[in-house]
Design a protein around this motif. Structure first.
Motif, PDB file in Angstrom:
ATOM      1  N   LEU A   3      -2.442  -5.841   8.321  1.00 60.78           N
ATOM      2  CA  LEU A   3      -1.709  -4.707   7.752  1.00 60.78           C
ATOM      3  C   LEU A   3      -0.475  -4.470   8.614  1.00 60.78           C
ATOM      4  O   LEU A   3      -0.571  -4.336   9.835  1.00 60.78           O
ATOM      5  CB  LEU A   3      -2.591  -3.449   7.777  1.00 60.78           C
ATOM      6  CG  LEU A   3      -1.885  -2.106   7.500  1.00 60.78           C
ATOM      7  CD1 LEU A   3      -1.368  -2.046   6.073  1.00 60.78           C
ATOM      8  CD2 LEU A   3      -2.850  -0.933   7.766  1.00 60.78           C
ATOM      9  N   ILE A   4       0.671  -4.443   7.961  1.00 63.59           N
ATOM     10  CA  ILE A   4       1.911  -4.048   8.636  1.00 63.59           C
ATOM     11  C   ILE A   4       2.132  -2.566   8.356  1.00 63.59           C
ATOM     12  O   ILE A   4       2.106  -2.159   7.195  1.00 63.59           O
ATOM     13  CB  ILE A   4       3.129  -4.802   8.047  1.00 63.59           C
ATOM     14  CG1 ILE A   4       2.919  -6.304   8.042  1.00 63.59           C
ATOM     15  CG2 ILE A   4       4.413  -4.417   8.784  1.00 63.59           C
ATOM     16  CD1 ILE A   4       3.843  -7.031   7.049  1.00 63.59           C
ATOM     17  N   LEU A  32       0.842  -1.192   0.000  1.00 61.68           N
ATOM     18  CA  LEU A  32       0.000   0.000   0.000  1.00 61.68           C
ATOM     19  C   LEU A  32       0.875   1.239   0.000  1.00 61.68           C
ATOM     20  O   LEU A  32       1.994   1.234   0.506  1.00 61.68           O
ATOM     21  CB  LEU A  32      -0.882   0.046   1.247  1.00 61.68           C
ATOM     22  CG  LEU A  32      -1.917  -1.046   1.469  1.00 61.68           C
ATOM     23  CD1 LEU A  32      -2.761  -0.714   2.694  1.00 61.68           C
ATOM     24  CD2 LEU A  32      -2.808  -1.229   0.251  1.00 61.68           C
ATOM     25  N   SER A  33       0.326   2.308  -0.554  1.00 65.36           N
ATOM     26  CA  SER A  33       0.985   3.610  -0.491  1.00 65.36           C
ATOM     27  C   SER A  33      -0.118   4.660  -0.564  1.00 65.36           C
ATOM     28  O   SER A  33      -1.302   4.319  -0.672  1.00 65.36           O
ATOM     29  CB  SER A  33       1.952   3.775  -1.669  1.00 65.36           C
ATOM     30  OG  SER A  33       1.208   3.907  -2.865  1.00 65.36           O
ATOM     31  N   ALA A  83       3.035 -11.191  10.923  1.00 62.82           N
ATOM     32  CA  ALA A  83       2.287 -10.981   9.680  1.00 62.82           C
ATOM     33  C   ALA A  83       2.288 -12.235   8.806  1.00 62.82           C
ATOM     34  O   ALA A  83       1.273 -12.589   8.206  1.00 62.82           O
ATOM     35  CB  ALA A  83       2.872  -9.797   8.914  1.00 62.82           C
ATOM     36  N   ILE A  84       3.424 -12.925   8.737  1.00 64.71           N
ATOM     37  CA  ILE A  84       3.502 -14.149   7.932  1.00 64.71           C
ATOM     38  C   ILE A  84       2.535 -15.199   8.503  1.00 64.71           C
ATOM     39  O   ILE A  84       1.792 -15.846   7.772  1.00 64.71           O
ATOM     40  CB  ILE A  84       4.957 -14.671   7.875  1.00 64.71           C
ATOM     41  CG1 ILE A  84       5.803 -13.760   6.976  1.00 64.71           C
ATOM     42  CG2 ILE A  84       5.007 -16.121   7.389  1.00 64.71           C
ATOM     43  CD1 ILE A  84       7.307 -14.033   7.027  1.00 64.71           C
ATOM     44  N   GLY A  91      -0.248 -12.691   1.558  1.00 63.97           N
ATOM     45  CA  GLY A  91      -1.539 -11.988   1.607  1.00 63.97           C
ATOM     46  C   GLY A  91      -1.615 -10.794   2.541  1.00 63.97           C
ATOM     47  O   GLY A  91      -2.665 -10.171   2.664  1.00 63.97           O
ATOM     48  N   ALA A  92      -0.518 -10.467   3.222  1.00 60.78           N
ATOM     49  CA  ALA A  92      -0.544  -9.309   4.126  1.00 60.78           C
ATOM     50  C   ALA A  92      -0.495  -8.005   3.335  1.00 60.78           C
ATOM     51  O   ALA A  92       0.059  -7.962   2.236  1.00 60.78           O
ATOM     52  CB  ALA A  92       0.636  -9.379   5.094  1.00 60.78           C
ATOM     53  N   ASP A  93      -1.056  -6.942   3.906  1.00 61.76           N
ATOM     54  CA  ASP A  93      -0.846  -5.600   3.368  1.00 61.76           C
ATOM     55  C   ASP A  93       0.347  -4.967   4.079  1.00 61.76           C
ATOM     56  O   ASP A  93       0.602  -5.261   5.256  1.00 61.76           O
ATOM     57  CB  ASP A  93      -2.082  -4.722   3.602  1.00 61.76           C
ATOM     58  CG  ASP A  93      -3.212  -5.054   2.627  1.00 61.76           C
ATOM     59  OD1 ASP A  93      -2.951  -5.768   1.638  1.00 61.76           O
ATOM     60  OD2 ASP A  93      -4.349  -4.609   2.875  1.00 61.76           O
ATOM     61  N   HIS A  94       1.069  -4.107   3.359  1.00 58.37           N
ATOM     62  CA  HIS A  94       2.262  -3.467   3.925  1.00 58.37           C
ATOM     63  C   HIS A  94       2.257  -2.007   3.530  1.00 58.37           C
ATOM     64  O   HIS A  94       2.089  -1.676   2.356  1.00 58.37           O
ATOM     65  CB  HIS A  94       3.528  -4.143   3.390  1.00 58.37           C
ATOM     66  CG  HIS A  94       4.796  -3.652   4.021  1.00 58.37           C
ATOM     67  ND1 HIS A  94       5.395  -2.470   3.656  1.00 58.37           N
ATOM     68  CD2 HIS A  94       5.576  -4.187   4.993  1.00 58.37           C
ATOM     69  CE1 HIS A  94       6.498  -2.304   4.390  1.00 58.37           C
ATOM     70  NE2 HIS A  94       6.624  -3.328   5.210  1.00 58.37           N
ATOM     71  N   LEU A  95       2.399  -1.138   4.511  1.00 59.49           N
ATOM     72  CA  LEU A  95       2.347   0.306   4.273  1.00 59.49           C
ATOM     73  C   LEU A  95       3.515   0.973   4.964  1.00 59.49           C
ATOM     74  O   LEU A  95       3.785   0.716   6.142  1.00 59.49           O
ATOM     75  CB  LEU A  95       1.033   0.855   4.839  1.00 59.49           C
ATOM     76  CG  LEU A  95       0.848   2.379   4.823  1.00 59.49           C
ATOM     77  CD1 LEU A  95       0.729   2.901   3.395  1.00 59.49           C
ATOM     78  CD2 LEU A  95      -0.395   2.769   5.634  1.00 59.49           C
TER      79      LEU A  95
END
Lengths: 334, 334
Positions: A42-43, A3-4, A31-32, A84-88
């Motif tokens: 979401l991380i 994400l951004s 998260a994993i 499948g995690a989101d990362h921002l």
């Protein structure tokens, strides 16, 4: 998904199962596991964490001991997103406990003055600490050695200081005590206070008994080349010969966003947790350097496993069983 | 140093700081830390442990998720030896508590009928478990799928069973309950008892309520190719269609050598430990699958870290401080 500011709108209506504050080793482990339990997570990673400073990770099973913190973060961030995690990339400014959910306000980039709010059922605090380093006029000179021959963790790096001439840099009188533990690895110790604290008579005597010189003048610069220290120059002109050093000046805790939440028990700046990394708040878990215990990568990674597993158990036990779909009813033939 | 029957004589007079029984992930973590604390340790590894069966380790931070158990063991065994640990292939037959030391009797190779005795101050029990697999006339057929599409750990591999037709293979009525947890990952479940247990009316009703077929005929063979299951053939001629399976038949514990030691508290076959992986015996630590808690690699690795660190602290605190050697007295120049 990565994400951004460009695509985060798609997630503003999402209620995540868990938001993980901090994308270091512990947060990535959580998260994993969360992603592999099929949970939405979401991380939020602010960057520049403690593990980014590790030039190599020599005591973690399975990795080549030359592997750097940055390589590990890159590999596992990719894995978490792949599962499948989101990362921002962003900075968590505040968390509000809304009862069933948390509202997590994240500053995403410099232009995001208001902050962007994400919601989750559970919160995993994995935002860690950063070690205090001695401030000098030229901080680049400090960074040239920190993480190479100038260490912040004796458990991690004591072995690499074996029988070398070492400085212990302490910011308080209590922090000087690290010298008497470092003695296990090397007895050739000089203590530097960088001019930050008063040293009482009792401590002066103890240092003298051990034969450890004490210098109270501020550090001007580290001598050496290619990340290899050879000495430390002080403001009074003294040059202390040393090929390695331990900085024991305490840590800055990234836990401000938790300070207004009720029900959390603290031990100083550390959160008190149970054997599944749960804090005294039923929906908040804490791991890594934020909680009590050894500040070791392996421990943070295990705590991430435990936190994610407990969250999965809670959510699973509260869910209705899934049903066998009529369309694929036939499984046995005789 | 790598020890074998050829060179072990050199270590018969050694009193190790710690002997680590079991060279899996947890034992290797303990050994790497012990060695980096400068402590003398010996890993005794019998081979064929649980981690050897892992075709890939998908949930461990820092590793490419395709990394196999064998690769990790190879890397970390080398690392432990490089840092200074001894490593011996052998089977620990018995341990005697001599008060200040343990006498650890190891069978080294088939010819070593009497056993060879090593001594240590501390003992780390990291010998783990091995999963029970369904016995069939052709075990190779079982091994062709076990660790690939036929799993033994739902936490590790549930994700890889998502929405697939799955069999749960249970050896007792209680073990059937895994099916109701696996439901989180897939509802398309068939339960097989391999003819090993009676199933009561209540469990039959519960299975019927969930829509899970129950087959009590023994398994004859697994169908499929290249490690990919397609079904399970039973003795009564039934073929159950399934692309994955969970074996939940319990474990065999490698803990016999501890059974005569006084002061250990057990919970079934698991050792009770504190938050530093210490058992109720002050000089015995236990980690990995032998102790209570999650049977996950990350947890075993962290427990190895904790056990080694506590042993180091004990030994360090009981030692005299090392002295500054006169020969390298000069460290500062003005």
């Amino acid at each position: 998904m990565k994400l951004s500011s460009k695509n985060l709108e798609a997630r503003l209506d999402t209620v995540y199962d868990a938001i993980v504050v901090g994308g270091g080793m512990g947060g990535l482990s959580a998260a994993i596991y969360l992603a592999r339990y099929g949970l939405k997570c979401l991380i939020v990673e602010k960057g520049k964490g403690r593990s980014m400073w590790m030039q190599d990770l020599r005591n973690y099973v399975g990795l080549d001991p030359e592997t750097s913190g940055i390589e590990i973060l890159k590999q596992s961030t990719k894995d978490a997103i792949d599962w499948g995690a989101d990362h921002l990339r962003g900075f968590v400014e505040d968390v509000t406990d809304e009862g069933d959910t948390f509202a997590v306000k994240v500053k995403v980039g410099k232009k995001d003055e208001e902050g962007t709010t994400f919601r989750s059922k559970y919160l995993i605090a994995a935002s860690g600490v950063i070690d205090k380093l001695p401030e000098t006029d030229n901080m680049q000179n400090v960074y040239d050695y920190a993480g190479y021959t100038l260490h912040v963790c004796m458990i991690c790096d004591g072995f690499d200081m074996w029988d070398q001439k070492a400085v212990v840099i302490a910011g308080t009188e209590g922090q000087i005590n690290a010298a008497f533990v470092l003695n296990w690895f090397t007895p050739y110790i000089t203590v530097l206070t960088h001019g930050l604290c008063e040293v009482g008579d009792e401590m002066r005597q103890k240092l003298a008994d051990h034969g450890y010189p004490l210098y109270e003048s501020p550090i001007v610069k580290f001598h050496g080349e290619k990340h290899k220290m050879s000495g430390v120059e002080l403001a009074d002109g003294t040059v202390v010969e040393a090929t390695t050093g331990l900085i024991n000046m305490g840590s800055i805790y990234h836990n401000q966003y938790l300070k207004n939440i009720e029900g959390l028990e603290w031990n100083g700046e550390n959160l008190v947790t149970n054997d599944m990394a749960k804090t005294t708040h039923d929906r908040i878990f804490a791991l890594g350097d934020l909680k009590q215990g050894l500040n070791q990568v392996s421990v943070a990674v295990a705590d991430g496993t435990k936190a994610a597993t407990q969250i999965w158990r809670n959510i699973r036990r509260a869910s209705e069983p899934r049903k066998w779909d009529e369309n694929i009813k036939e499984t046995a033939s005789v």
